[in-house]
Scaffold this motif. Structure first.
Motif, PDB file in Angstrom:
ATOM      1  N   LEU A 157       0.806  -1.217   0.000  1.00  0.00           N
ATOM      2  CA  LEU A 157       0.000   0.000   0.000  1.00  0.00           C
ATOM      3  C   LEU A 157       0.843   1.273   0.000  1.00  0.00           C
ATOM      4  O   LEU A 157       0.439   2.308   0.530  1.00  0.00           O
ATOM      5  N   ASP A 158       1.999   1.214  -0.612  1.00  0.00           N
ATOM      6  CA  ASP A 158       2.859   2.388  -0.760  1.00  0.00           C
ATOM      7  C   ASP A 158       2.106   3.451  -1.575  1.00  0.00           C
ATOM      8  O   ASP A 158       1.670   3.176  -2.702  1.00  0.00           O
ATOM      9  N   PRO A 159       1.933   4.672  -1.059  1.00  0.00           N
ATOM     10  CA  PRO A 159       1.165   5.684  -1.786  1.00  0.00           C
ATOM     11  C   PRO A 159       1.827   6.157  -3.075  1.00  0.00           C
ATOM     12  O   PRO A 159       1.190   6.823  -3.891  1.00  0.00           O
ATOM     13  N   PHE A 160       3.116   5.842  -3.262  1.00  0.00           N
ATOM     14  CA  PHE A 160       3.817   6.251  -4.480  1.00  0.00           C
ATOM     15  C   PHE A 160       3.895   5.136  -5.511  1.00  0.00           C
ATOM     16  O   PHE A 160       4.620   5.240  -6.496  1.00  0.00           O
ATOM     17  N   GLN A 161       3.149   4.057  -5.266  1.00  0.00           N
ATOM     18  CA  GLN A 161       3.037   2.975  -6.245  1.00  0.00           C
ATOM     19  C   GLN A 161       1.565   2.766  -6.588  1.00  0.00           C
ATOM     20  O   GLN A 161       0.680   3.092  -5.796  1.00  0.00           O
ATOM     21  N   ALA A 162       1.325   2.225  -7.758  1.00  0.00           N
ATOM     22  CA  ALA A 162      -0.050   1.908  -8.141  1.00  0.00           C
ATOM     23  C   ALA A 162      -0.614   0.845  -7.195  1.00  0.00           C
ATOM     24  O   ALA A 162       0.113  -0.021  -6.698  1.00  0.00           O
ATOM     25  N   GLU A 163      -1.925   0.934  -6.930  1.00  0.00           N
ATOM     26  CA  GLU A 163      -2.559  -0.043  -6.060  1.00  0.00           C
ATOM     27  C   GLU A 163      -2.485  -1.438  -6.665  1.00  0.00           C
ATOM     28  O   GLU A 163      -2.603  -1.617  -7.883  1.00  0.00           O
ATOM     29  N   LYS A 164      -2.317  -2.428  -5.778  1.00  0.00           N
ATOM     30  CA  LYS A 164      -2.273  -3.824  -6.214  1.00  0.00           C
ATOM     31  C   LYS A 164      -3.467  -4.561  -5.608  1.00  0.00           C
ATOM     32  O   LYS A 164      -3.742  -4.426  -4.412  1.00  0.00           O
ATOM     33  N   PRO A 165      -4.177  -5.347  -6.404  1.00  0.00           N
ATOM     34  CA  PRO A 165      -5.361  -6.069  -5.881  1.00  0.00           C
ATOM     35  C   PRO A 165      -5.052  -6.923  -4.660  1.00  0.00           C
ATOM     36  O   PRO A 165      -5.858  -6.986  -3.720  1.00  0.00           O
ATOM     37  N   ASP A 166      -3.875  -7.569  -4.626  1.00  0.00           N
ATOM     38  CA  ASP A 166      -3.525  -8.404  -3.475  1.00  0.00           C
ATOM     39  C   ASP A 166      -3.367  -7.567  -2.211  1.00  0.00           C
ATOM     40  O   ASP A 166      -3.741  -8.002  -1.113  1.00  0.00           O
ATOM     41  N   ASP A 167      -2.802  -6.357  -2.356  1.00  0.00           N
ATOM     42  CA  ASP A 167      -2.628  -5.469  -1.205  1.00  0.00           C
ATOM     43  C   ASP A 167      -3.988  -5.033  -0.651  1.00  0.00           C
ATOM     44  O   ASP A 167      -4.201  -5.000   0.564  1.00  0.00           O
ATOM     45  N   ILE A 168      -4.910  -4.696  -1.546  1.00  0.00           N
ATOM     46  CA  ILE A 168      -6.243  -4.250  -1.137  1.00  0.00           C
ATOM     47  C   ILE A 168      -6.980  -5.378  -0.418  1.00  0.00           C
ATOM     48  O   ILE A 168      -7.616  -5.169   0.616  1.00  0.00           O
ATOM     49  N   GLU A 169      -6.878  -6.592  -0.966  1.00  0.00           N
ATOM     50  CA  GLU A 169      -7.539  -7.737  -0.337  1.00  0.00           C
ATOM     51  C   GLU A 169      -6.972  -8.000   1.051  1.00  0.00           C
ATOM     52  O   GLU A 169      -7.718  -8.301   2.002  1.00  0.00           O
ATOM     53  N   TYR A 170      -5.648  -7.866   1.192  1.00  0.00           N
ATOM     54  CA  TYR A 170      -5.010  -8.079   2.497  1.00  0.00           C
ATOM     55  C   TYR A 170      -5.513  -7.050   3.516  1.00  0.00           C
ATOM     56  O   TYR A 170      -5.861  -7.396   4.656  1.00  0.00           O
ATOM     57  N   LEU A 171      -5.594  -5.776   3.094  1.00  0.00           N
ATOM     58  CA  LEU A 171      -6.075  -4.723   3.995  1.00  0.00           C
ATOM     59  C   LEU A 171      -7.529  -4.974   4.390  1.00  0.00           C
ATOM     60  O   LEU A 171      -7.895  -4.830   5.561  1.00  0.00           O
ATOM     61  N   LYS A 172      -8.356  -5.358   3.443  1.00  0.00           N
ATOM     62  CA  LYS A 172      -9.764  -5.601   3.737  1.00  0.00           C
ATOM     63  C   LYS A 172      -9.936  -6.766   4.722  1.00  0.00           C
ATOM     64  O   LYS A 172     -10.822  -6.739   5.575  1.00  0.00           O
ATOM     65  N   ASN A 173      -9.088  -7.786   4.616  1.00  0.00           N
ATOM     66  CA  ASN A 173      -9.152  -8.898   5.567  1.00  0.00           C
ATOM     67  C   ASN A 173      -8.803  -8.429   6.979  1.00  0.00           C
ATOM     68  O   ASN A 173      -9.427  -8.861   7.961  1.00  0.00           O
TER      69      ASN A 173
END
Length: 286
Positions: A157-173
């Motif tokens: 979830l680095d704000p200077f990189q494009a969002e990654k679906p795996d990162d979003i799923e991890y945060l939501k969990n």
């Protein structure tokens, strides 16, 4: 000490009604800077301990006015209140002012009773993470960012990189797990009075009247009127606050940053914290 000094006064000058200790738990939770200690276990512990130590007090009153913040600090404050209530055999009355939402409501759950103003905002039982993304900003201003890690998820979830679906799923969990903890706290604290309505845990918030109908609070009222009704017209609320530090601000563990550089850094952090705090309050129209 307070009781001893009062007993020395002539009878006509002293109030013989019970003293009801009051602690105000105010502001965003866990958002601490050198100049803005914020609401946390560190800043709340001392006034809570002093309030619960008043031996003759029939109860301790807590004023909660918070739009939320850190779920960890919220739960720690909740647990500290319950531990002190058990150790000192005190009832806990929570009074909601403008808002007890998200982490603020989690703290309010520590009350044996929750009383709110009809116009108070109550609820927001959910978990939120917010931020900004700047994946193209550095390119536009000609800056090359260099990050080196050991561990492939260290820049998740680095704000200077494009969002990654795996990162979003991890945060939501993670959010779902914290949300379940919050839900269980509400069910355990509110018991049979909680309405059977799935909207309660959706993140919505309500006025005091609607919150009472849903079982999120027990009744409508204010601190002074309620205390005098419960404990007599001579009942005396007494506020217990954290000690004041530099510039008259409430201080917590660690105090104020020392030296000129600490003060400058503190002012910068203070401005950022103030903006974040403003955004939290404004969500509830405050």
């Amino acid at each position: 000490m307070f009781e001893k000094l009062r007993s020395l006064l002539p009878k006509k000058f002293r109030n013989d009604g019970p003293v009801i200790p009051v602690v105000r738990l105010q502001g965003p939770i866990g958002m601490a800077t050198p100049l803005r200690p914020g609401l946390s276990l560190a800043t709340a512990s001392l006034p809570l301990e002093r309030a619960f130590s008043v031996k003759k007090a029939p109860a301790v009153a807590l004023i909660v006015n918070s739009p939320g913040g850190s779920p960890v600090q919220s739960r720690l404050i909740f647990q500290r209140i319950r531990d002190l209530a058990k150790e000192n055999e005190k009832d806990v009355l929570v009074f909601v002012e403008d808002v007890a939402a998200s982490g603020g409501y989690m703290i309010a759950l520590a009350g044996d009773e929750i009383i709110a103003d009809p116009s108070s905002i109550v609820g927001s039982i959910g978990v939120v993470s917010a931020g900004f993304g700047f994946p193209d900003l550095l390119k536009k201003i000609g800056v090359e960012r260099r990050v080196y890690t050991a561990g492939e998820s260290k820049v998740i979830l680095d704000p200077f990189q494009a969002e990654k679906p795996d990162d979003i799923e991890y945060l939501k969990n993670l959010q779902l797990e914290i949300h379940e903890i919050f839900i269980e706290m509400v069910k355990k604290s509110r018991g049979d009075v909680l309405a059977d309505d799935p909207e309660i845990f959706s993140g919505k918030f309500w006025t005091g009247g609607a919150a009472r109908d849903l079982g999120l609070i027990d009744s409508l009222g204010d601190l002074r009127s309620t205390l005098k009704e419960r404990y007599g017209k001579d009942a005396e609320p007494k506020l217990f606050s954290a000690p004041r530090g530099l510039f008259g601000r409430r201080s917590g563990v660690g105090g104020i940053a020392a030296g000129r550089q600490g003060l400058v850094d503190g002012i910068g952090s203070d401005l950022i914290s103030a903006a974040e705090e403003r955004s939290l309050w404004s969500r509830f129209g405050l």
